[in-house]
Design an enzyme around this catalytic site. Sequence first.
Site, mmCIF file in Angstrom:
data_model
loop_
_atom_site.group_PDB
_atom_site.id
_atom_site.type_symbol
_atom_site.label_atom_id
_atom_site.label_comp_id
_atom_site.label_asym_id
_atom_site.label_seq_id
_atom_site.Cartn_x
_atom_site.Cartn_y
_atom_site.Cartn_z
ATOM 1 N N ARG A 135 12.195 18.810 17.202
ATOM 2 C CA ARG A 135 12.139 20.269 17.160
ATOM 3 C C ARG A 135 11.840 20.804 18.556
ATOM 4 O O ARG A 135 10.971 20.282 19.254
ATOM 5 C CB ARG A 135 11.060 20.748 16.173
ATOM 6 C CG ARG A 135 11.347 20.338 14.744
ATOM 7 C CD ARG A 135 10.276 20.780 13.775
ATOM 8 N NE ARG A 135 10.543 20.290 12.430
ATOM 9 C CZ ARG A 135 9.748 20.463 11.386
ATOM 10 N NH1 ARG A 135 8.609 21.139 11.534
ATOM 11 N NH2 ARG A 135 10.066 19.975 10.212
ATOM 12 N N GLN A 140 8.375 12.292 10.229
ATOM 13 C CA GLN A 140 7.942 13.082 9.075
ATOM 14 C C GLN A 140 8.018 12.216 7.822
ATOM 15 O O GLN A 140 9.062 11.643 7.522
ATOM 16 C CB GLN A 140 8.839 14.319 8.924
ATOM 17 C CG GLN A 140 8.294 15.358 7.976
ATOM 18 C CD GLN A 140 9.103 16.653 8.032
ATOM 19 O OE1 GLN A 140 10.329 16.619 8.030
ATOM 20 N NE2 GLN A 140 8.440 17.773 8.093
ATOM 21 N N LYS A 181 5.326 26.986 -1.491
ATOM 22 C CA LYS A 181 4.757 25.670 -1.229
ATOM 23 C C LYS A 181 3.256 25.650 -1.473
ATOM 24 O O LYS A 181 2.587 26.692 -1.466
ATOM 25 C CB LYS A 181 5.045 25.235 0.212
ATOM 26 C CG LYS A 181 4.480 26.177 1.273
ATOM 27 C CD LYS A 181 4.795 25.685 2.679
ATOM 28 C CE LYS A 181 4.210 26.640 3.729
ATOM 29 N NZ LYS A 181 4.300 26.093 5.099
ATOM 30 N N HIS A 223 11.840 13.580 -1.389
ATOM 31 C CA HIS A 223 12.526 14.580 -2.208
ATOM 32 C C HIS A 223 12.575 14.056 -3.637
ATOM 33 O O HIS A 223 13.048 12.942 -3.887
ATOM 34 C CB HIS A 223 13.922 14.848 -1.660
ATOM 35 C CG HIS A 223 13.894 15.407 -0.276
ATOM 36 N ND1 HIS A 223 14.057 14.623 0.849
ATOM 37 C CD2 HIS A 223 13.661 16.663 0.170
ATOM 38 C CE1 HIS A 223 13.941 15.384 1.927
ATOM 39 N NE2 HIS A 223 13.704 16.619 1.548
ATOM 40 N N CYS A 229 15.589 16.997 4.896
ATOM 41 C CA CYS A 229 16.077 17.364 3.563
ATOM 42 C C CYS A 229 17.602 17.421 3.427
ATOM 43 O O CYS A 229 18.124 16.951 2.403
ATOM 44 C CB CYS A 229 15.430 18.665 3.083
ATOM 45 S SG CYS A 229 15.150 19.919 4.316
ATOM 46 N N ASP A 244 8.602 12.258 4.694
ATOM 47 C CA ASP A 244 9.209 13.159 3.725
ATOM 48 C C ASP A 244 9.465 12.458 2.397
ATOM 49 O O ASP A 244 9.536 11.233 2.327
ATOM 50 C CB ASP A 244 10.565 13.621 4.272
ATOM 51 C CG ASP A 244 10.699 15.128 4.251
ATOM 52 O OD1 ASP A 244 10.099 15.744 3.376
ATOM 53 O OD2 ASP A 244 11.412 15.669 5.112
ATOM 54 N N HIS A 253 10.266 19.138 -2.235
ATOM 55 C CA HIS A 253 10.110 18.553 -0.903
ATOM 56 C C HIS A 253 8.605 18.333 -0.722
ATOM 57 O O HIS A 253 7.822 19.238 -1.018
ATOM 58 C CB HIS A 253 10.564 19.504 0.207
ATOM 59 C CG HIS A 253 11.946 20.048 0.045
ATOM 60 N ND1 HIS A 253 12.978 19.710 0.879
ATOM 61 C CD2 HIS A 253 12.466 20.925 -0.855
ATOM 62 C CE1 HIS A 253 14.073 20.357 0.518
ATOM 63 N NE2 HIS A 253 13.783 21.106 -0.535
#
Length: 587
Positions: free
Chosen positions: A314, A332, A415, A336, A285, A334, A461
């Site tokens: 991570r 990921q 979320k 946005h 992000c 992702d 997100h």
Amino acid sequence: MLKVLLKDGRIVDSNEEDGRRALRHTTAHIMAQAVKRLYPGAKLTIGPATENGFYYDFDMEESLTIDSLNAIEEEMKAIIKEDLKLERSVLPREEALRLMMEKEEGYKVEIINDLPVEEELTFFKQGDFIDLCAGPHVLSTSKVKAFKLLSVAGAYWRGDEKNKMLQRIYGTAFEKKSELDKYLNMLEEAKKRDHRKLGKELKLFALMNEGPGFPFFLPNGVILKNNLIEYWREVHNKYGYEEIETPLILNRELWQTSGHWYHYKENMYTLKIDEEDYAIKPMNCPGGMLVYKMQTHSYRDFPIRAAELGRVHRHELSGALHGLMRVRAFTQDDAHIFMLPEQIKDEIKGVIKLIDEVYARFGFKYHVELSTRPEDSMGADSDWEMAERSLQSALEEINMPFKINPGDGAFYGPKIDFHLEDSIGRTWQCGTIQLDFQLPQRFDLEYVGSDGEKHKPVVIHRVVFGSLERFLGILIEHLEGKFPTWLSPVQVKVLPISDQVNGYSSKVVKRLEENNIRVKLDDRAEKIGYKIREARNERVPYIIVLGEKEQSTGSIALRSRKNGDEGVLDLENFVLRLKEEIELKAL
């Protein structure tokens, strides 16, 4: 319906979920009591109920084995038969500390000392066993009718690898034996479907000591992964997304701006470049925010849907790593979405529609949870209230059933989580929609409104697969490695019966390859029965067997994973059928 004894001393009728949790918590205490009877030197730590059962961690000299678990189970049965009542008590801090020190329970002393001074210290007692505990519990040990100890594993005290390694016993409990039997059968089925086992057998990926938590993808796995990515791109193009790519490494200042440096640093890999602090991105992000800031935006530009297949890293504890399900490096999927406040509901509905389409493609059912503000959060109360209200109303307007998951939101916003149900009834949290009013403020994102003034956009997100690697692991187990034809690394295997038909077999292979069908020729000097069994074990969707009869007629003998022996077919008709199946992405 079970009656449950709560921390505050009330006895209440429970619903199914709360009753099961109380039952499992009590079974954990019964197990701890049995362990103390059999191993008096064992030290107690914690023993909570979990989604599928319970566990208890012990510090003890003896190394527990399967035979040890059998002995503990027998002692538990004796405790259950004794019909010991669960008794709650509250002790002043000094008295509680004295009791635990007398019993030489040092871990309990540490827990008490770490609790706030105002915290009420509750204990639950059953016979000769007493434990510091917040409950809830059922009223008597005899209420536990069906349980099973499942395994023993190592676990660091408080999850910190710098602390001592403890022994964790896992178990499960149900109100009825039939429910327990069903769950145990599911576990047996899960062993057969274990993605680590199938990943090795199907030559999809490898896990190596040289890179714990960093999976190696083999040629078959890369084909599978790339086909998932191709499908992802196809769907996102259909729903109006543009794809971006942001750097893997960004400087400390960025992560301080995003808040990750303060809220997530223990999970980040950091390094120095030119004497400056940098971090390998754990999330996409912040980079997406920088892309937005590269140009001036008008209200007419919205919504802007920017998607990214971002590689993130991570720092997971070594004990938490598990195949592809829990790794340290993953992709990921992702996206946005930058938008106006009045566009929130429609965009959330659009994301839900996209996610629903993707999950249906793989035959997944799912349920939805709305996760609200956590304790470790940032931003104004009014922003959080608006964000939570927007998510909830969007779900209500499309009649999507959901349950509230209090305090489990991201630190920057609430979320919606999508929990997939696989073919043997397990659930997996994958897709997420997070509504964020915070990062636009922290990154000073702006757009020019219809009034000519500057305003802050709202950001969604969202992920669909979540982690591509984890989704692959789930998919392997869900389908037992039997991928639909469009995904299968090898779609057709051609097996000549003898050397005399090798030339014709090569022509069949070439015809399939001309139509972009992934095919392999197995012309080894092996018996045809052996080659067929091997192809079946490889979960190949279609097997073509070729002999002199097929060669003379220009046909094929077809075996399919779904229908078995389909007899003799015309090659061109089969090619057309297979191309249509692949194009439709049939399950």
